[in-house]
Design a protein around this motif. Structure first.
Motif, PDB file in Angstrom:
ATOM      1  N   THR A 124       0.855  -1.156  -0.151  1.00  0.00           N
ATOM      2  CA  THR A 124       0.046  -0.094  -0.051  1.00  0.00           C
ATOM      3  C   THR A 124       0.920   1.120  -0.041  1.00  0.00           C
ATOM      4  O   THR A 124       0.562   2.264  -0.663  1.00  0.00           O
ATOM      5  CB  THR A 124      -1.016   0.095   1.188  1.00  0.00           C
ATOM      6  OG1 THR A 124      -1.879  -0.948   1.205  1.00  0.00           O
ATOM      7  CG2 THR A 124      -1.931   1.252   1.327  1.00  0.00           C
TER       8      THR A 124
ATOM      9  N   GLN B 109      -7.416   0.106  -1.231  1.00  0.00           N
ATOM     10  CA  GLN B 109      -7.739  -0.899  -0.332  1.00  0.00           C
ATOM     11  C   GLN B 109      -8.933  -0.841   0.538  1.00  0.00           C
ATOM     12  O   GLN B 109      -9.768  -1.856   0.642  1.00  0.00           O
ATOM     13  CB  GLN B 109      -6.494  -1.086   0.850  1.00  0.00           C
ATOM     14  CG  GLN B 109      -6.595  -2.667   1.210  1.00  0.00           C
ATOM     15  CD  GLN B 109      -4.953  -2.971   2.136  1.00  0.00           C
ATOM     16  OE1 GLN B 109      -4.218  -2.037   2.405  1.00  0.00           O
ATOM     17  NE2 GLN B 109      -4.809  -4.045   2.529  1.00  0.00           N
TER      18      GLN B 109
ATOM     19  N   ASP C  80      -5.389  -1.650  -5.273  1.00  0.00           N
ATOM     20  CA  ASP C  80      -4.764  -2.479  -4.028  1.00  0.00           C
ATOM     21  C   ASP C  80      -5.657  -3.309  -3.598  1.00  0.00           C
ATOM     22  O   ASP C  80      -6.703  -3.306  -2.802  1.00  0.00           O
ATOM     23  CB  ASP C  80      -4.727  -1.235  -2.890  1.00  0.00           C
ATOM     24  CG  ASP C  80      -3.599  -1.521  -1.850  1.00  0.00           C
ATOM     25  OD1 ASP C  80      -2.967  -2.636  -2.111  1.00  0.00           O
ATOM     26  OD2 ASP C  80      -3.445  -0.568  -0.830  1.00  0.00           O
ATOM     27  N   GLU C  81      -5.236  -4.728  -3.532  1.00  0.00           N
ATOM     28  CA  GLU C  81      -5.997  -5.840  -3.305  1.00  0.00           C
ATOM     29  C   GLU C  81      -7.160  -5.960  -3.576  1.00  0.00           C
ATOM     30  O   GLU C  81      -8.364  -5.817  -2.907  1.00  0.00           O
ATOM     31  CB  GLU C  81      -5.979  -5.843  -1.539  1.00  0.00           C
ATOM     32  CG  GLU C  81      -4.563  -5.863  -0.817  1.00  0.00           C
ATOM     33  CD  GLU C  81      -4.362  -6.830  -0.024  1.00  0.00           C
ATOM     34  OE1 GLU C  81      -5.082  -7.322   0.705  1.00  0.00           O
ATOM     35  OE2 GLU C  81      -3.100  -6.400   0.729  1.00  0.00           O
TER      36      GLU C  81
END
Ligand SMILES: Nc1ncnc2c1ncn2[C@@H]1O[C@H](COP(=O)(O)OP(=O)(O)OP(=O)(O)O)[C@@H](O)[C@H]1O
Ligand SMILES: [Mg+2]
Length: 312
Positions: free
Chosen positions: A46, A86, A162-163
């Motif tokens: 991140t 995220q 992000d993810e």
């Protein structure tokens, strides 16, 4: 094509933190490709995304995104990118459509243009039936699709995700993967972070494995998985004697040592065709397994490899 993302020796030490979050972070992502940044909790994924998207300043090194220096050309970077963070950036109380209109307005679209774009994205992401409902009532997969749609309101040339699928069930995960693939078909460069080797394997042209704030291993998914070993067939038999017999039958089909543990046998094989031949040979010899699994290397295996073999 040149690099869409380039980071050189980036270092970031958060105030008060024991050690740097990024420590000599190098990365190059070619335009039009998907790069997966893989790493465990706290590896620095991140942090890297926030630096490359100009949300976070750093101590040392340099980075460019879409041809703009992230420090001196922040506006250019922000115009060229999309970001799916995220934690979702969408409003819980507004509906999906209203969220997309809001994003469009924030990005400078006229009211009509924002409405048209929202309607287009709602349909494209299969959210028609939920477009008016508060986002707080969406499932995880629907939310992630809305997040992706929100990042595309103004089409980016480089997308950071992000993810994308943490916490999603397998169906929702596959939906997100399909969405990312369509973006790449449209020519978007994608940098995604993930903790799942399987996800990197599905989506990425290039995988960079992050540990303690630096890339310790990188390559194509096939290169990485071949480093940590072969696909294994794991079979369990009715008795240890059957397992021993099966191991003898399996040996000619194995590309490495066959391991027997009690009534279980693990056979390293070269490819899917070898699995088929192995099963046929076992059936022919009259030793049928009671349980059978084909296991490919996992992220943990890659980490174990990185830790035992050492890295650059
Ligand atoms: N604002 C902050 N202040 C201090 N330390 C931070 C801050 N944000 C992150 N860190 C630390 O920096 C390191 C890298 O964190 P980062 O969030 O980049 O990791 P990550 O790979 O994204 O992890 P995760 O998989 O949990 O999302 C961690 O040790 C984390 O505790
Ligand atoms: Mg993270």
């Amino acid at each position: 094509m040149g690099a869409a993302i380039e980071a050189r020796a980036v270092r970031k030490h958060y105030r008060g933190a024991e050690r740097p979050a990024l420590d000599g972070f190098d990365l190059r992502v070619e335009a039009g490709t998907v790069c997966a940044l893989l790493g465990r909790n706290g590896a620095g994924k991140t942090t890297a995304v926030r630096i490359l998207t100009t949300l976070l300043d750093f101590d040392d090194g340099a980075a460019t995104v879409a041809g703009h220096d992230v420090r001196s050309g922040g506006d250019g970077v922000r115009r060229a990118i999309g970001l799916v963070g995220q934690n979702a950036a969408v409003d819980e109380i507004l509906g999906g459509r209203a969220n997309l209109v809001l994003f469009g307005r924030l990005r400078g679209l006229s009211k009509t243009a924002a409405r048209d774009r929202a309607a287009e994205l709602i349909t494209r992401f299969g959210l028609d039936n939920a477009a008016g409902r508060a986002v707080g009532t969406y499932s995880g997969g629907m939310r992630r699709r809305l997040d992706l749609a929100a990042s595309l309101v103004v089409p980016p040339s480089v997308l950071f995700v992000d993810e994308p699928t943490t916490g999603l069930d397998p169906d929702a995960r596959r939906e997100v993967w399909a969405t990312v693939r369509r973006l790449v078909d449209d020519g978007v460069t994608v940098l995604l972070t993930t903790q799942y080797l399987e996800e990197a394997d599905e989506l990425a042209d290039h995988v960079a494995m992050l540990r303690d704030g630096r890339v310790v291993l990188e390559g194509s998914p096939a290169e990485l998985t071949s480093l940590v070993g072969d696909t294994r067939v794991e079979a369990t038999f009715g008795s240890p004697a059957d397992a021993a017999a099966a191991a003898r039958v399996a040996r000619p089909h194995a590309v490495g040592p066959v391991h027997v543990t009690g009534a279980s046998v693990a056979v390293p094989v070269a490819d899917a065709a070898a699995v088929t031949r192995l099963c046929a040979a076992l059936a022919g010899a009259g030793v049928a397994p009671v349980d059978l699994a084909v296991r490919r290397p996992t992220l943990d295996d890659v980490f174990t490899h990185v830790n035992t073999e050492g890295a650059r």
